[in-house]
Design an enzyme around this catalytic site. Structure first.
Site, PDB file in Angstrom:
ATOM      1  N   HIS A   1       1.524  19.047   7.380  1.00 38.39           N
ATOM      2  CA  HIS A   1       0.984  17.839   6.318  1.00 38.39           C
ATOM      3  C   HIS A   1       0.215  16.884   6.828  1.00 38.39           C
ATOM      4  CE1 HIS A   1       5.142  15.668   7.404  1.00 38.39           C
ATOM      5  NE2 HIS A   1       3.911  15.017   8.002  1.00 38.39           N
TER       6      HIS A   1
ATOM      7  N   ASP B   1       0.587   5.931   4.268  1.00 38.35           N
ATOM      8  CA  ASP B   1       1.992   6.123   3.305  1.00 38.35           C
ATOM      9  C   ASP B   1       3.014   5.298   3.887  1.00 38.35           C
ATOM     10  OD1 ASP B   1       2.224   7.168   5.959  1.00 38.35           O
ATOM     11  OD2 ASP B   1       2.033   9.239   5.573  1.00 38.35           O
TER      12      ASP B   1
ATOM     13  N   GLU C   1       2.667  17.367   1.485  1.00 40.20           N
ATOM     14  CA  GLU C   1       3.425  18.702   1.969  1.00 40.20           C
ATOM     15  C   GLU C   1       2.739  19.975   1.524  1.00 40.20           C
ATOM     16  OE1 GLU C   1       5.392  18.038   4.200  1.00 40.20           O
ATOM     17  OE2 GLU C   1       7.300  16.541   3.535  1.00 40.20           O
TER      18      GLU C   1
ATOM     19  N   ASN D   1       4.478  21.416   9.739  1.00 44.56           N
ATOM     20  CA  ASN D   1       4.325  22.074   8.641  1.00 44.56           C
ATOM     21  C   ASN D   1       2.766  22.119   7.944  1.00 44.56           C
ATOM     22  OD1 ASN D   1       4.257  19.704   7.418  1.00 44.56           O
ATOM     23  ND2 ASN D   1       5.970  20.178   5.990  1.00 44.56           N
TER      24      ASN D   1
HETATM   25  C1  F6R Z   1       2.483   8.949   9.291  1.00 45.60           C
HETATM   26  C2  F6R Z   1       2.053  10.369   8.671  1.00 45.60           C
HETATM   27  C3  F6R Z   1       2.381  11.724   9.017  1.00 45.60           C
HETATM   28  C4  F6R Z   1       2.471  11.814  10.461  1.00 45.60           C
HETATM   29  C5  F6R Z   1       3.118  13.150  10.867  1.00 45.60           C
HETATM   30  C6  F6R Z   1       2.969  13.472  12.229  1.00 45.60           C
HETATM   31  O1  F6R Z   1       1.882   8.035   8.555  1.00 45.60           O
HETATM   32  O2  F6R Z   1       1.360  10.344   7.416  1.00 45.60           O
HETATM   33  O3  F6R Z   1       1.486  12.731   8.417  1.00 45.60           O
HETATM   34  O4  F6R Z   1       0.996  11.512  10.990  1.00 45.60           O
HETATM   35  O5  F6R Z   1       4.263  13.478  10.340  1.00 45.60           O
HETATM   36  O6  F6R Z   1       4.029  12.593  13.006  1.00 45.60           O
HETATM   37  P1  F6R Z   1       4.306  12.236  14.283  1.00 45.60           P
HETATM   38  O7  F6R Z   1       2.854  11.443  14.863  1.00 45.60           O
HETATM   39  O8  F6R Z   1       5.233  11.611  14.517  1.00 45.60           O
HETATM   40  O9  F6R Z   1       4.330  13.586  14.988  1.00 45.60           O
END
Ligand code: F6R
Length: 241
Positions: free
Chosen positions: A138, A67, A143, A136
């Site tokens: 995602h 992303d 989301e 959450n």
């Molecule tokens: C990042 C992504 C997100 C993260 C998620 C967890 O490319 O797509 O889904 O993997 O927000 O983030 P962290 O590892 O910072 O807790």
């Protein structure tokens, strides 16, 4: 889902690194999907170390970023392009053709999402997708409420994600409210997925991902339906420390 419980973040990173290197060395032209955020940093650090030690090379590998925020310049340290370039790509001697990012600055974002989706399909799909999970639920930036059939597209980030991710920005006002993400349908077509979960703040998330109802209200729950997922989570994420 195969679940591996490890003591802590460092052991989680060792384990995923070992699995990553196995796929790098056993798949002829491996295609990797990579996440950003805090969780996979230990993996990228280890891959660079092993590359510098002369243990591994990446000349047959292709990479796709999961992303990217919309409207950030790639030179902005908070962009995911910058993150992966500086934490991994520039250290392991890749040619530009091996690296793929969704362009969050494209003039026509719809065309850009179609281009990205098409490019993934042309490689014959992702061999190994590395994922983290938002509190959450995602995955990528899909989301809660996103269709399980979604393809690469533009998404609106929730208040919860904006708040949590603002730690990567100077202030909450600087974080873009939209991003391009691989869709849940796109992610689910990966041949293999490794999901990394670390920390007590993800304990409820992990429980719901592993044992909760499969529902679009909690995107990570769809992983229960994928034929080849390994979840590597530390004791804190299991609520044990
Ligand atoms: C990042 C992504 C997100 C993260 C998620 C967890 O490319 O797509 O889904 O993997 O927000 O983030 P962290 O590892 O910072 O807790």
């Amino acid at each position: 889902m195969k679940v591996i419980k490890v003591k802590d973040y460092e052991i989680m990173s060792d384990k995923v690194c070992e699995m990553f290197i196995d796929r790098l060395q056993t798949i002829t032209n491996p295609v990797f999907g990579l996440a950003t955020g805090s969780t996979p940093k230990g993996l990228y650090k280890r891959l660079v170390k092993r590359y510098n030690a002369g243990d591994i090379k990446f000349d047959r590998a292709t990479f796709f970023n999961l992303d990217e925020y919309i409207g950030l310049d790639p030179s902005n340290p908070s962009s995911y392009t910058y993150y992966l370039t500086h934490k991994l790509y520039k250290h392991i001697n890749l040619s530009p053709e091996q690296i793929n990012f969704p362009n969050g600055n494209a003039a026509d974002l719809k065309v850009e999402c179609e281009r990205y989706e098409q490019k993934i399909a042309e490689t014959g799909q992702i061999d190994l997708q590395i994922l983290g999970v938002g509190i959450n639920g995602h995955i990528g930036f899909n989301e809660p409420g996103t269709s399980f059939n979604s393809r690469t597209g533009v998404v609106q980030l929730t208040e919860s994600t904006l708040r949590v991710n603002s730690r990567f920005f100077g202030s909450i006002d600087e974080i873009p409210h939209r991003a391009i993400t691989m869709g849940i349908g796109t992610i689910m077509e990966s041949k293999e997925i490794i999901m990394l979960v670390s920390g007590a703040h993800k304990a409820d998330t992990l429980k719901r991902m592993l044992h909760g109802k499969v529902t679009e209200d909690f995107p990570a729950s769809i992983l229960q339906k994928h034929p080849r997922v390994t979840v590597i989570a530390d004791e804190a994420a299991f609520g044990e420390t």
